[in-house]
Design a protein around this motif. Structure first.
Motif, short mmCIF file in Angstrom:
data_model
loop_
_atom_site.label_atom_id
_atom_site.label_comp_id
_atom_site.label_asym_id
_atom_site.label_seq_id
_atom_site.Cartn_x
_atom_site.Cartn_y
_atom_site.Cartn_z
N UNK A 10 0.82 -1.21 0.00
CA UNK A 10 0.00 0.00 0.00
C UNK A 10 0.86 1.27 0.00
N UNK A 11 2.15 1.12 0.21
CA UNK A 11 3.07 2.26 0.20
C UNK A 11 4.34 1.83 -0.50
N UNK A 12 4.94 2.77 -1.21
CA UNK A 12 6.19 2.49 -1.91
C UNK A 12 7.31 3.29 -1.25
N UNK A 13 8.27 2.63 -0.62
CA UNK A 13 9.36 3.35 0.03
C UNK A 13 10.28 4.06 -0.96
N UNK A 14 10.20 3.71 -2.23
CA UNK A 14 11.06 4.30 -3.26
C UNK A 14 10.24 5.05 -4.30
N UNK A 15 9.16 5.74 -3.86
CA UNK A 15 8.22 6.31 -4.83
C UNK A 15 8.85 7.36 -5.75
N UNK A 16 9.80 8.15 -5.27
CA UNK A 16 10.43 9.14 -6.14
C UNK A 16 11.28 8.45 -7.22
N UNK A 17 12.03 7.44 -6.81
CA UNK A 17 12.85 6.69 -7.78
C UNK A 17 11.95 5.94 -8.76
N UNK A 18 10.87 5.39 -8.27
CA UNK A 18 9.94 4.66 -9.14
C UNK A 18 9.28 5.60 -10.14
N UNK A 19 8.97 6.81 -9.72
CA UNK A 19 8.37 7.78 -10.64
C UNK A 19 9.36 8.12 -11.76
N UNK A 20 10.62 8.26 -11.42
CA UNK A 20 11.65 8.52 -12.44
C UNK A 20 11.75 7.34 -13.41
N UNK A 21 11.72 6.13 -12.87
CA UNK A 21 11.77 4.94 -13.73
C UNK A 21 10.55 4.89 -14.65
N UNK A 22 9.39 5.17 -14.08
CA UNK A 22 8.16 5.17 -14.86
C UNK A 22 8.22 6.16 -16.01
N UNK A 23 8.68 7.36 -15.73
CA UNK A 23 8.78 8.37 -16.78
C UNK A 23 9.80 7.97 -17.85
N UNK A 24 10.90 7.37 -17.43
CA UNK A 24 11.89 6.90 -18.40
C UNK A 24 11.30 5.80 -19.29
N UNK A 25 10.52 4.92 -18.71
CA UNK A 25 9.89 3.84 -19.48
C UNK A 25 8.92 4.43 -20.49
#
Length: 89
Positions: A10-25
């Motif tokens: 229910x929570x992502x401890x790496x949400x900022x890094x994941x958002x960067x990965x998502x945008x790169x994808x």
């Protein structure tokens, strides 16, 4: 995929890094390995990232459908920045 997502984090401890990965994808800048790892593994277990992915895809599809020309880069960056701020809070 099953519509019951209760098994997901229910929570992502790496949400900022994941958002960067998502945008790169979505921008086509991720490697095939990064893409596979995030889309086929991380999204299967992380509800916030799953929701962010589908929201980002929907926004991009809407913008493509409504814009007859490519959006100015400063507008794109402004939208990304605001989404990042909102998701980080």
């Amino acid at each position: 995929m099953d519509s019951d997502k209760s098994y997901m984090k229910q929570d992502c401890p790496e949400k900022n890094e994941c958002l960067k990965k998502l945008q790169a994808i979505l921008d086509g800048e991720a490697t095939p390995e990064q893409r596979t790892d995030f889309l086929e593994h991380h999204l299967e277990e992380c509800l916030p990232c799953y929701k962010n992915y589908h929201l980002e895809v929907a926004i991009r599809q809407l913008l493509k459908a409504k814009c007859c020309q490519e959006a100015p880069q400063d507008l794109i960056e402004s939208i990304k920045s605001k989404c990042t701020e909102k998701l980080s809070s």
